[in-house]
Design a protein around this motif. Structure first.
Motif, PDB file in Angstrom:
ATOM      1  N   TYR A  40       0.831  -1.210   0.000  1.00  0.00           N
ATOM      2  CA  TYR A  40       0.000   0.000   0.000  1.00  0.00           C
ATOM      3  C   TYR A  40       0.865   1.260   0.000  1.00  0.00           C
ATOM      4  N   ASN A  41       1.857   1.306   0.871  1.00  0.00           N
ATOM      5  CA  ASN A  41       2.718   2.492   0.965  1.00  0.00           C
ATOM      6  C   ASN A  41       3.498   2.725  -0.327  1.00  0.00           C
ATOM      7  N   LEU A  42       3.872   1.647  -1.000  1.00  0.00           N
ATOM      8  CA  LEU A  42       4.541   1.781  -2.290  1.00  0.00           C
ATOM      9  C   LEU A  42       3.611   2.465  -3.285  1.00  0.00           C
ATOM     10  N   MET A  43       2.388   1.960  -3.393  1.00  0.00           N
ATOM     11  CA  MET A  43       1.436   2.545  -4.345  1.00  0.00           C
ATOM     12  C   MET A  43       1.125   3.997  -3.990  1.00  0.00           C
ATOM     13  N   ASP A  44       0.938   4.278  -2.722  1.00  0.00           N
ATOM     14  CA  ASP A  44       0.684   5.644  -2.280  1.00  0.00           C
ATOM     15  C   ASP A  44       1.859   6.552  -2.653  1.00  0.00           C
ATOM     16  N   SER A  45       3.052   6.072  -2.424  1.00  0.00           N
ATOM     17  CA  SER A  45       4.245   6.855  -2.749  1.00  0.00           C
ATOM     18  C   SER A  45       4.372   7.084  -4.253  1.00  0.00           C
ATOM     19  N   LEU A  46       4.172   6.029  -5.040  1.00  0.00           N
ATOM     20  CA  LEU A  46       4.291   6.150  -6.491  1.00  0.00           C
ATOM     21  C   LEU A  46       3.255   7.107  -7.073  1.00  0.00           C
ATOM     22  N   TYR A  97      -2.567  -0.553 -10.761  1.00  0.00           N
ATOM     23  CA  TYR A  97      -1.615   0.565 -10.824  1.00  0.00           C
ATOM     24  C   TYR A  97      -1.537   1.132 -12.246  1.00  0.00           C
ATOM     25  N   TRP A  98      -1.320   0.269 -13.218  1.00  0.00           N
ATOM     26  CA  TRP A  98      -1.196   0.747 -14.602  1.00  0.00           C
ATOM     27  C   TRP A  98      -2.488   1.405 -15.070  1.00  0.00           C
ATOM     28  N   GLY A  99      -3.612   0.831 -14.691  1.00  0.00           N
ATOM     29  CA  GLY A  99      -4.890   1.410 -15.086  1.00  0.00           C
ATOM     30  C   GLY A  99      -5.131   2.776 -14.471  1.00  0.00           C
ATOM     31  N   ILE A 100      -4.855   2.909 -13.187  1.00  0.00           N
ATOM     32  CA  ILE A 100      -5.111   4.189 -12.521  1.00  0.00           C
ATOM     33  C   ILE A 100      -4.137   5.257 -13.005  1.00  0.00           C
ATOM     34  N   TYR A 120      -8.685   4.974  -5.868  1.00  0.00           N
ATOM     35  CA  TYR A 120      -7.953   3.724  -6.070  1.00  0.00           C
ATOM     36  C   TYR A 120      -7.254   3.300  -4.778  1.00  0.00           C
ATOM     37  N   LEU A 121      -6.577   4.234  -4.142  1.00  0.00           N
ATOM     38  CA  LEU A 121      -5.839   3.908  -2.916  1.00  0.00           C
ATOM     39  C   LEU A 121      -6.782   3.456  -1.797  1.00  0.00           C
ATOM     40  N   LYS A 122      -7.956   4.085  -1.699  1.00  0.00           N
ATOM     41  CA  LYS A 122      -8.936   3.664  -0.684  1.00  0.00           C
ATOM     42  C   LYS A 122      -9.377   2.224  -0.932  1.00  0.00           C
ATOM     43  N   GLN A 123      -9.695   1.899  -2.180  1.00  0.00           N
ATOM     44  CA  GLN A 123     -10.134   0.542  -2.502  1.00  0.00           C
ATOM     45  C   GLN A 123      -8.994  -0.469  -2.385  1.00  0.00           C
ATOM     46  N   LEU A 124      -7.796  -0.038  -2.736  1.00  0.00           N
ATOM     47  CA  LEU A 124      -6.633  -0.925  -2.580  1.00  0.00           C
ATOM     48  C   LEU A 124      -6.444  -1.288  -1.110  1.00  0.00           C
ATOM     49  N   ASN A 145      -6.510  -5.340   3.033  1.00  0.00           N
ATOM     50  CA  ASN A 145      -6.976  -5.778   4.368  1.00  0.00           C
ATOM     51  C   ASN A 145      -7.774  -7.064   4.289  1.00  0.00           C
ATOM     52  N   SER A 146      -8.426  -7.326   3.149  1.00  0.00           N
ATOM     53  CA  SER A 146      -9.205  -8.564   3.006  1.00  0.00           C
ATOM     54  C   SER A 146      -8.306  -9.798   2.886  1.00  0.00           C
ATOM     55  N   LEU A 147      -7.026  -9.581   2.686  1.00  0.00           N
ATOM     56  CA  LEU A 147      -6.079 -10.702   2.549  1.00  0.00           C
ATOM     57  C   LEU A 147      -5.570 -11.206   3.899  1.00  0.00           C
TER      58      LEU A 147
END
Length: 187
Positions: A76-82, A156-159, A175-179, A184-186
């Motif tokens: 998550y933090n990676l995606m948020d940062s990117l 990621y690529w789509g967003i 996107y980040l909220k849904q990610l 968390n579901s995992l």
């Protein structure tokens, strides 16, 4: 210097619409100097992938996954940062690797090979992060790491493309909220 300046120009204009003359004008090298380093524009494009994008991938896309204790937080933090913090990746221009992929892989097998390698490295890093989470008990044992990786990467690529279309980071927020909910579901 030629590669970095050419990359910046291609990132803004696109590979196919950027001419060697554009690159020469931006870098202020002579045609002879350009052709001394690269026989063709495609040779230079492959050098950009291998010498600019790959090191950036390692430092910005892979290393952050290895620094956090919780693998789900790391993803998550990676995606948020990117998406929200990375100065290199501009919302209006999208993802450089995705741009190259969309623009060049149908026409050039060498680009396809180099970009596949780039994507494979990131895929392996995310998959390993998920497997690490399964071993530590943070992620459920029944979770398929490869499927999660495909889902995260395609999201990621789509967003990035939606952000490029809207020229706004606002789409990244949903996107980040849904990610976050998905990750968390995992558990």
């Amino acid at each position: 210097m030629i590669l970095h300046k050419a990359f910046e120009l291609i990132y803004v204009k696109g590979y196919q619409t950027t001419s060697i003359d554009d690159i020469i004008a931006t870098t202020q090298v002579t045609k002879g100097a350009f052709y001394y380093h690269f026989k063709t524009k495609d040779e230079m494009g492959l050098a950009i992938i291998n010498e600019v994008l790959k090191p950036t991938l390692a430092s910005s896309f892979i290393e952050p996954l290895q620094g956090e204790q919780d693998p789900l937080d790391a993803i998550y933090n990676l995606m948020d940062s990117l998406l929200m913090k990375n100065e290199f990746l501009k919302v209006e221009y999208g993802c450089p690797a995705s741009n190259f992929t969309q623009e060049m892989t149908p026409w050039n097998s060498e680009f396809n090979k180099a970009l596949n390698e780039l994507t494979r490295e990131w895929t392996e890093a995310i998959t390993a992060t998920i497997e690490r989470g399964k071993k530590s008990g943070v992620i459920r044992k029944d979770v398929n790491a490869k499927q999660v990786t495909t889902f995260v990467l395609s999201g990621y690529w789509g967003i990035r493309n939606l952000g490029k279309l809207e020229n706004s980071k606002k789409v990244y927020i949903s996107y980040l909220k849904q990610l976050k909910i998905y990750l968390n579901s995992l558990k």
